[in-house]
Scaffold this motif. Structure first.
Motif: not given
Length: 269
Positions: A104, A107-108, A110-114, A130, A268
């Protein structure tokens, strides 16, 4: 032979000048810093007892004595906590740091791409990152260890515009980590490799700096994105004691934010 506690006291004593603690300096001194008898007087302990602490013949001062010596040596909260650990006054952390990152949390990231973000484990090993963090830190060097890449990867000397400051801060944090887990083999492995391989690390390590936390911002000179200044925050991973989540961000609308977007677009997709 001095114990780790004795070595720490000797080094910190050498950094305190008589004027710093309201004492007069009577002529030339054979050694830098305070004399043993001056520290003993300031801490209200006998000279013989303080000498035994430095020589390693005594290693278990009371909390009151440790606090008094810390005050005499002008130790800040992190250095005082280190002194307590060396004196056996705080229990070391015995649970090993998990070597895997919770799915989890991964996954978190990769949810911050910026925002460059990664998780540190034992001895500053990078356990997960990431894509933007991988791009910013050039893959974290050949071993994937943040401290080793700082000293053993030539690219780090270019990447960090304030290399000396960042490296010293990282070594100071690593010393604090070692004191909390003195028998952790991975920490000893990284320390031993760096002591043998890099004179700059050895010099910083013997300096006995101890500092919790990290710098609030860092300046980079990235080969693809150019100059950046990024702020960072570090968070303990409560579900995995010993792991740490580190997140970087640029000020919105800044040149650094634009440079980060350039890196993101290039590396990216």
């Amino acid at each position: 032979m001095p114990s780790p506690l004795g070595e720490f006291l000797i080094l910190r004593r050498s950094r305190v000048q008589p004027a710093d603690v309201g004492l007069r300096s009577n002529g030339r001194r054979r050694v830098p810093g305070l004399r043993r008898e001056e520290v003993a007087r300031l801490a209200d302990v006998s000279v013989d007892y303080y000498m035994r602490l430095e020589q390693g013949r005594e290693a278990s001062p009371s909390p009151q004595v440790a606090a008094a010596i810390g005050t005499a040596l002008l130790l800040d909260e992190h250095a005082l906590a280190h002194l307590y650990r060396l004196a056996g006054l705080t229990p070391p952390r015995t649970v090993p740091t998990a070597a895997a990152v919770d799915p989890q949390l991964a996954a978190f990231l990769n949810e911050w791409p910026d925002h460059p973000a990664f998780v540190l484990g034992q001895a500053f090993d990078v356990l997960a990152a990431n894509p933007l963090a991988e791009a910013l830190f050039l893959g974290f060097g050949p071993t994937g260890n943040l401290l080793e890449s700082m000293f053993l990867d030539p690219a780090a000397a270019v990447l960090y515009r304030d290399w000396e400051t960042v490296a010293a801060s990282m070594v100071a944090s690593f010393r604090l980590l070692e004191a909390a887990q003195p028998r952790e083999p991975r920490i000893a492995e990284v320390r031993g490799r760096l002591l043998a391989a890099d004179a700059r690390f050895a010099e910083m390590w013997t300096g006995a700096e101890v500092r919790g936390g990290r710098l609030r911002s860092k300046r980079f000179r990235h080969p693809e994105a150019g100059d950046l200044e990024l702020h960072l925050q570090a968070f303990d991973v409560r579900a995995a004691p010993g792991q740490e989540l580190v997140v970087y961000r640029a000020e919105p609308g800044s040149a650094s934010n634009a440079a980060l977007k350039v890196l993101q677009a290039a590396r990216c997709p």
